[in-house]
Write a protein that holds these residues in place. Structure first.
Motif, PDB file in Angstrom:
ATOM      1  N   VAL A 107       2.773  -5.454  29.617  1.00 40.12           N
ATOM      2  CA  VAL A 107       4.090  -5.049  29.923  1.00 40.12           C
ATOM      3  C   VAL A 107       4.554  -3.999  29.161  1.00 40.12           C
ATOM      4  CG1 VAL A 107       6.566  -5.828  29.795  1.00 40.12           C
ATOM      5  CG2 VAL A 107       4.714  -7.537  30.676  1.00 40.12           C
ATOM      6  N   ARG A 108       4.271  -3.860  27.885  1.00 38.08           N
ATOM      7  CA  ARG A 108       4.453  -2.697  26.946  1.00 38.08           C
ATOM      8  C   ARG A 108       3.859  -1.434  27.579  1.00 38.08           C
ATOM      9  NH1 ARG A 108       3.074  -6.291  22.484  1.00 38.08           N
ATOM     10  NH2 ARG A 108       4.891  -7.228  21.625  1.00 38.08           N
ATOM     11  N   GLN A 109       2.689  -1.400  28.432  1.00 38.99           N
ATOM     12  CA  GLN A 109       2.356  -0.336  29.117  1.00 38.99           C
ATOM     13  C   GLN A 109       3.084   0.246  30.076  1.00 38.99           C
ATOM     14  OE1 GLN A 109      -1.677  -1.305  30.053  1.00 38.99           O
ATOM     15  NE2 GLN A 109      -2.434  -1.801  27.967  1.00 38.99           N
ATOM     16  N   GLY A 110       3.942  -0.596  30.636  1.00 41.66           N
ATOM     17  CA  GLY A 110       4.886  -0.141  31.673  1.00 41.66           C
ATOM     18  C   GLY A 110       4.155  -0.488  33.063  1.00 41.66           C
ATOM     19  N   GLN A 111       5.005  -0.184  34.218  1.00 39.16           N
ATOM     20  CA  GLN A 111       4.540  -0.297  35.732  1.00 39.16           C
ATOM     21  C   GLN A 111       4.366  -1.538  36.110  1.00 39.16           C
ATOM     22  OE1 GLN A 111       1.398   2.584  36.132  1.00 39.16           O
ATOM     23  NE2 GLN A 111       2.747   4.139  36.447  1.00 39.16           N
ATOM     24  N   ILE A 112       4.853  -2.798  35.491  1.00 41.95           N
ATOM     25  CA  ILE A 112       5.089  -3.989  36.082  1.00 41.95           C
ATOM     26  C   ILE A 112       6.558  -4.032  36.706  1.00 41.95           C
ATOM     27  CG2 ILE A 112       4.878  -6.277  35.235  1.00 41.95           C
ATOM     28  CD1 ILE A 112       2.208  -5.133  35.368  1.00 41.95           C
ATOM     29  N   ASP A 113       6.597  -4.650  37.793  1.00 43.03           N
ATOM     30  CA  ASP A 113       7.678  -5.007  38.736  1.00 43.03           C
ATOM     31  C   ASP A 113       8.319  -6.373  38.665  1.00 43.03           C
ATOM     32  OD1 ASP A 113       7.709  -2.312  39.806  1.00 43.03           O
ATOM     33  OD2 ASP A 113       6.344  -2.876  41.184  1.00 43.03           O
ATOM     34  N   ALA A 114       7.204  -7.275  38.129  1.00 44.20           N
ATOM     35  CA  ALA A 114       7.660  -8.497  38.121  1.00 44.20           C
ATOM     36  C   ALA A 114       6.417  -9.438  37.412  1.00 44.20           C
ATOM     37  CB  ALA A 114       8.000  -9.367  39.551  1.00 44.20           C
ATOM     38  N   VAL A 115       6.698 -10.526  36.809  1.00 42.41           N
ATOM     39  CA  VAL A 115       5.998 -11.344  35.920  1.00 42.41           C
ATOM     40  C   VAL A 115       5.775 -12.915  36.811  1.00 42.41           C
ATOM     41  CG1 VAL A 115       5.426 -12.282  33.918  1.00 42.41           C
ATOM     42  CG2 VAL A 115       6.077 -10.069  33.949  1.00 42.41           C
ATOM     43  N   LEU A 116       4.778 -13.545  36.877  1.00 45.49           N
ATOM     44  CA  LEU A 116       4.863 -14.840  37.159  1.00 45.49           C
ATOM     45  C   LEU A 116       3.882 -15.467  36.107  1.00 45.49           C
ATOM     46  CD1 LEU A 116       4.129 -13.082  40.077  1.00 45.49           C
ATOM     47  CD2 LEU A 116       4.744 -15.282  40.842  1.00 45.49           C
ATOM     48  N   THR A 117       4.678 -16.488  35.365  1.00 46.62           N
ATOM     49  CA  THR A 117       3.834 -17.072  34.093  1.00 46.62           C
ATOM     50  C   THR A 117       3.737 -18.438  34.299  1.00 46.62           C
ATOM     51  OG1 THR A 117       3.648 -17.162  31.918  1.00 46.62           O
ATOM     52  CG2 THR A 117       5.859 -17.056  32.847  1.00 46.62           C
ATOM     53  N   GLU A 118       2.621 -19.161  34.015  1.00 50.45           N
ATOM     54  CA  GLU A 118       2.519 -20.594  33.744  1.00 50.45           C
ATOM     55  C   GLU A 118       3.276 -21.091  32.556  1.00 50.45           C
ATOM     56  OE1 GLU A 118       1.823 -24.412  33.342  1.00 50.45           O
ATOM     57  OE2 GLU A 118       0.931 -23.330  35.026  1.00 50.45           O
ATOM     58  N   LEU A 119       3.759 -22.321  32.643  1.00 45.63           N
ATOM     59  CA  LEU A 119       4.601 -22.896  31.436  1.00 45.63           C
ATOM     60  C   LEU A 119       3.752 -23.067  30.204  1.00 45.63           C
ATOM     61  CD1 LEU A 119       7.039 -24.118  30.248  1.00 45.63           C
ATOM     62  CD2 LEU A 119       6.143 -26.549  31.122  1.00 45.63           C
ATOM     63  N   HIS A 158      12.772  -6.591  28.126  1.00 44.67           N
ATOM     64  CA  HIS A 158      12.764  -5.713  29.542  1.00 44.67           C
ATOM     65  C   HIS A 158      13.476  -6.680  30.548  1.00 44.67           C
ATOM     66  CE1 HIS A 158       9.237  -3.281  28.068  1.00 44.67           C
ATOM     67  NE2 HIS A 158       8.867  -4.321  27.425  1.00 44.67           N
ATOM     68  N   PRO A 159      14.733  -6.626  30.505  1.00 46.29           N
ATOM     69  CA  PRO A 159      15.403  -7.515  30.986  1.00 46.29           C
ATOM     70  C   PRO A 159      15.363  -6.908  32.974  1.00 46.29           C
ATOM     71  CG  PRO A 159      16.941  -5.942  30.071  1.00 46.29           C
ATOM     72  CD  PRO A 159      15.392  -5.798  29.505  1.00 46.29           C
ATOM     73  N   ASN A 160      15.057  -5.844  32.933  1.00 39.59           N
ATOM     74  CA  ASN A 160      14.875  -5.321  34.477  1.00 39.59           C
ATOM     75  C   ASN A 160      13.650  -6.097  35.164  1.00 39.59           C
ATOM     76  OD1 ASN A 160      17.221  -4.255  34.326  1.00 39.59           O
ATOM     77  ND2 ASN A 160      16.277  -2.153  33.807  1.00 39.59           N
ATOM     78  N   GLU A 199      16.626 -19.336  30.007  1.00 38.97           N
ATOM     79  CA  GLU A 199      15.927 -18.448  29.371  1.00 38.97           C
ATOM     80  C   GLU A 199      15.741 -17.273  29.832  1.00 38.97           C
ATOM     81  OE1 GLU A 199      15.288 -18.652  25.939  1.00 38.97           O
ATOM     82  OE2 GLU A 199      15.824 -20.829  25.958  1.00 38.97           O
ATOM     83  N   GLY A 200      16.087 -17.094  31.245  1.00 39.85           N
ATOM     84  CA  GLY A 200      16.145 -15.670  31.903  1.00 39.85           C
ATOM     85  C   GLY A 200      15.283 -15.647  33.178  1.00 39.85           C
ATOM     86  N   ALA A 201      14.530 -16.613  33.209  1.00 39.15           N
ATOM     87  CA  ALA A 201      13.595 -16.559  34.834  1.00 39.15           C
ATOM     88  C   ALA A 201      14.549 -16.377  35.691  1.00 39.15           C
ATOM     89  CB  ALA A 201      12.729 -17.686  34.641  1.00 39.15           C
ATOM     90  N   CYS A 202      14.294 -15.651  36.926  1.00 36.00           N
ATOM     91  CA  CYS A 202      14.822 -15.579  37.999  1.00 36.00           C
ATOM     92  C   CYS A 202      14.456 -16.730  39.110  1.00 36.00           C
ATOM     93  CB  CYS A 202      14.639 -14.331  38.582  1.00 36.00           C
ATOM     94  SG  CYS A 202      12.876 -13.906  39.231  1.00 36.00           S
ATOM     95  N   SER A 203      13.218 -17.293  38.796  1.00 35.71           N
ATOM     96  CA  SER A 203      13.000 -18.638  39.605  1.00 35.71           C
ATOM     97  C   SER A 203      12.217 -19.455  38.974  1.00 35.71           C
ATOM     98  CB  SER A 203      12.384 -18.009  40.956  1.00 35.71           C
ATOM     99  OG  SER A 203      12.319 -18.997  41.694  1.00 35.71           O
ATOM    100  N   TYR A 204      11.927 -20.776  39.412  1.00 36.47           N
ATOM    101  CA  TYR A 204      10.907 -21.531  39.115  1.00 36.47           C
ATOM    102  C   TYR A 204      10.332 -22.071  40.151  1.00 36.47           C
ATOM    103  CZ  TYR A 204       9.579 -26.374  37.570  1.00 36.47           C
ATOM    104  OH  TYR A 204       8.722 -27.453  37.159  1.00 36.47           O
ATOM    105  N   ILE A 205       9.101 -22.293  40.230  1.00 34.98           N
ATOM    106  CA  ILE A 205       8.030 -22.947  41.373  1.00 34.98           C
ATOM    107  C   ILE A 205       7.195 -23.808  40.670  1.00 34.98           C
ATOM    108  CG2 ILE A 205       6.737 -22.351  43.209  1.00 34.98           C
ATOM    109  CD1 ILE A 205       7.522 -19.513  42.912  1.00 34.98           C
ATOM    110  N   PRO A 206       7.401 -25.253  41.190  1.00 42.21           N
ATOM    111  CA  PRO A 206       6.247 -26.079  40.831  1.00 42.21           C
ATOM    112  C   PRO A 206       4.918 -25.645  41.552  1.00 42.21           C
ATOM    113  CG  PRO A 206       8.166 -27.294  41.757  1.00 42.21           C
ATOM    114  CD  PRO A 206       8.459 -25.648  42.020  1.00 42.21           C
ATOM    115  N   LYS A 207       3.808 -25.765  40.987  1.00 41.53           N
ATOM    116  CA  LYS A 207       2.629 -25.369  41.694  1.00 41.53           C
ATOM    117  C   LYS A 207       2.419 -26.089  42.884  1.00 41.53           C
ATOM    118  CE  LYS A 207       0.147 -23.188  37.854  1.00 41.53           C
ATOM    119  NZ  LYS A 207      -1.152 -23.637  37.023  1.00 41.53           N
TER     120      LYS A 207
END
Length: 122
Positions: free
Chosen positions: A52-64, A82-84, A105-113
């Motif tokens: 993410v620090r390198q730049g050019q990431i539009d969105a992140v999807l992360t496992e808990l 990186h609030p945007n 915590e700031g997630a825009c969404s939550y998806i159960p697998k």
């Protein structure tokens, strides 16, 4: 970011997927790449922070549950630094409490697998 597609210009979304589970990563990439998104894949939270620090990431999807940190920590760090960049928490171990905490915590969404195929593209 622009990409040429048979002479036409279209926007290609740069997504960062963070999940230690190979099968789940492949499933997400398959769903998202089929819609024209470019997927960067990481298994560790620290690697995701560096990417993410390198730049050019539009969105992140992360496992808990990541190998080296909580996905909630990653969500919180992204909100602070990186609030945007929208972040979606995805987990197989979730419940309503985790969903509420992810959103706080700031997630825009939550998806159960178990609902990934239905909800991920949305």
């Amino acid at each position: 970011r622009r990409s040429s597609d048979r002479g036409t210009s279209r926007t290609m979304t740069q997504l960062l997927i963070v999940d230690a589970d190979l099968l789940e990563r492949e499933r997400m990439v398959k769903l998202l790449a089929a819609e024209g998104h470019h997927c960067h894949v990481m298994t560790r939270g620290q690697d995701a922070l560096a990417r993410v620090r390198q730049g050019q990431i539009d969105a992140v999807l992360t496992e808990l549950m990541l190998i080296d940190m909580s996905g909630l920590y990653l969500v919180e760090w992204l909100r602070a630094h990186h609030p945007n960049i929208p972040t979606v928490l995805i987990t197989g171990r979730g419940n309503e409490d985790i969903a509420a905490e992810a959103l706080q915590e700031g997630a825009c969404s939550y998806i159960p697998k178990r609902r990934m195929a239905q909800d991920l593209l949305r």
